[in-house]
Design a protein around this motif. Structure first.
Motif, PDB file in Angstrom:
ATOM      1  N   UNK B  96       0.832  -1.207   0.000  1.00 19.42           N
ATOM      2  CA  UNK B  96       0.000   0.000   0.000  1.00 19.42           C
ATOM      3  C   UNK B  96       0.860   1.247   0.000  1.00 19.42           C
ATOM      4  N   UNK B  97       1.930   1.209   0.816  1.00 16.97           N
ATOM      5  CA  UNK B  97       2.836   2.346   0.932  1.00 16.97           C
ATOM      6  C   UNK B  97       3.458   2.685  -0.415  1.00 16.97           C
ATOM      7  N   UNK B  98       3.998   1.617  -1.096  1.00 16.98           N
ATOM      8  CA  UNK B  98       4.650   1.855  -2.389  1.00 16.98           C
ATOM      9  C   UNK B  98       3.638   2.369  -3.395  1.00 16.98           C
ATOM     10  N   UNK B 100       0.873   3.967  -2.921  1.00 20.49           N
ATOM     11  CA  UNK B 100       0.450   5.349  -2.656  1.00 20.49           C
ATOM     12  C   UNK B 100       1.503   6.325  -3.147  1.00 20.49           C
ATOM     13  N   UNK B 101       2.775   6.001  -2.889  1.00 23.54           N
ATOM     14  CA  UNK B 101       3.825   6.931  -3.294  1.00 23.54           C
ATOM     15  C   UNK B 101       3.957   7.003  -4.798  1.00 23.54           C
ATOM     16  N   UNK B 102       3.843   5.849  -5.479  1.00 25.74           N
ATOM     17  CA  UNK B 102       3.936   5.887  -6.946  1.00 25.74           C
ATOM     18  C   UNK B 102       2.772   6.668  -7.527  1.00 25.74           C
ATOM     19  N   UNK B 103       1.576   6.472  -6.953  1.00 26.17           N
ATOM     20  CA  UNK B 103       0.413   7.218  -7.445  1.00 26.17           C
ATOM     21  C   UNK B 103       0.632   8.711  -7.276  1.00 26.17           C
ATOM     22  N   UNK B 104       1.157   9.106  -6.101  1.00 26.29           N
ATOM     23  CA  UNK B 104       1.410  10.532  -5.874  1.00 26.29           C
ATOM     24  C   UNK B 104       2.413  11.061  -6.876  1.00 26.29           C
TER      25      UNK B 104
END
Lengths: 84, 189
Positions: B96-98, B100-104
């Motif tokens: 989830x963390x990865x 979310x960051x890639x989406x951002x």
């Protein structure tokens, strides 16, 4: 010559920015921002002479007057914990 | 030219620092410094009035108002410590963390691309054939002195040609000032 002086003062602002960002305590930051304000006044005077409009000097003087409003507000907040 | 470049670099550094700082009081101070440098840039562009407004409102009043707001709330950033520790020993949470960051990152890159694409067909800085200089600007330059009696073009445009506009802005600022006074005055007990 004024151009060179302006660049030197701007570089000095860059040096002070280091203290603003790094400054371990909040007081260092306040002093650094105050120093930036002083350098801004010098830059304005220099720009006035660059453009051969020495009346910019008056503007620089007014800048020097409004420069420390934020500092006073900060000191009051620091000492009393509030501004009113 | 080199002077402008250094000033713009300082602005960018200040903006990054203000975003990165955990201490909100420091961030307010950095924004004040940013405003002062911005005022110098306005003066370089010969817009003295704008520079004056920037210095008095941006560096003076805004910092005071931010400190006043901080004195009514808290100084630290909410949950500042946990935000950095995104990596935990849990497979699903890490995914989830990865994600979310890639989406951002994708959203930021797409926005940046659109913004840069939007500036592509803008005229060069100081181009005499730019649309902004071909319509009413000539009249302001040639006639503003005799029509309004004001020496500075920018002042003439602000207070004379667009006087109603400025009046509306003043109304907005006055209303905002009343609201701030109402919010900040001492509460009766």
């Amino acid at each position: 010559m004024f151009d060179v002086a302006g660049i030197v003062v701007a570089l000095a602002v860059l040096l002070v920015i280091y203290r603003v960002i790094k400054g371990p305590r909040i007081c260092d930051r306040v002093l650094a921002v105050n120093a930036i304000g002083t350098k801004t006044v010098v830059l304005l005077a220099l720009i006035g002479f660059m453009y051969e409009r020495p009346q910019f000097l008056d503007i620089a003087l007014v800048y020097a007057l409004i420069n420390f409003i934020a500092t006073i507000a900060f000191l009051k907040y620091r000492e009393m914990g509030r501004l009113d | 030219m080199a002077l402008d470049l250094i000033l713009l670099i300082i602005i960018v550094i200040c903006a990054f620092a203000a975003v990165q700082m955990r201490d909100l009081l420091s961030a307010a101070l950095v924004l004040g410094a940013c405003s002062l440098i911005m005022a110098v840039i306005w003066t370089r562009l010969n817009a003295v009035d704008v520079a004056f407004t920037e210095a008095s409102v941006g560096a003076g009043i805004t910092t005071v108002l931010m400190i006043a707001a901080l004195s009514r709330t808290r100084r630290g950033e909410e949950g500042g410590e946990e935000r950095d520790m995104g990596w935990v020993h849990d497979g699903a949470a890490n995914k989830r963390f990865i994600f979310r960051h890639i989406a951002m990152l994708i959203v930021v890159l797409v926005t940046m691309g659109v913004l840069i694409y939007g500036t592509m067909d803008m005229p060069d800085f100081g181009d005499p054939d730019a649309p902004a200089h071909t319509h009413v600007a000539r009249r302001y330059i040639e006639k503003s002195r005799e029509e309004t009696g004001v020496k500075n073009f920018v002042t003439a445009v602000l207070v004379s040609y667009r006087g109603y506009d400025t009046l509306g802005e003043t109304t907005v600022i006055f209303t905002a000032g009343i609201a701030v006074v109402l919010l900040l005055r001492k509460q009766r007990r």
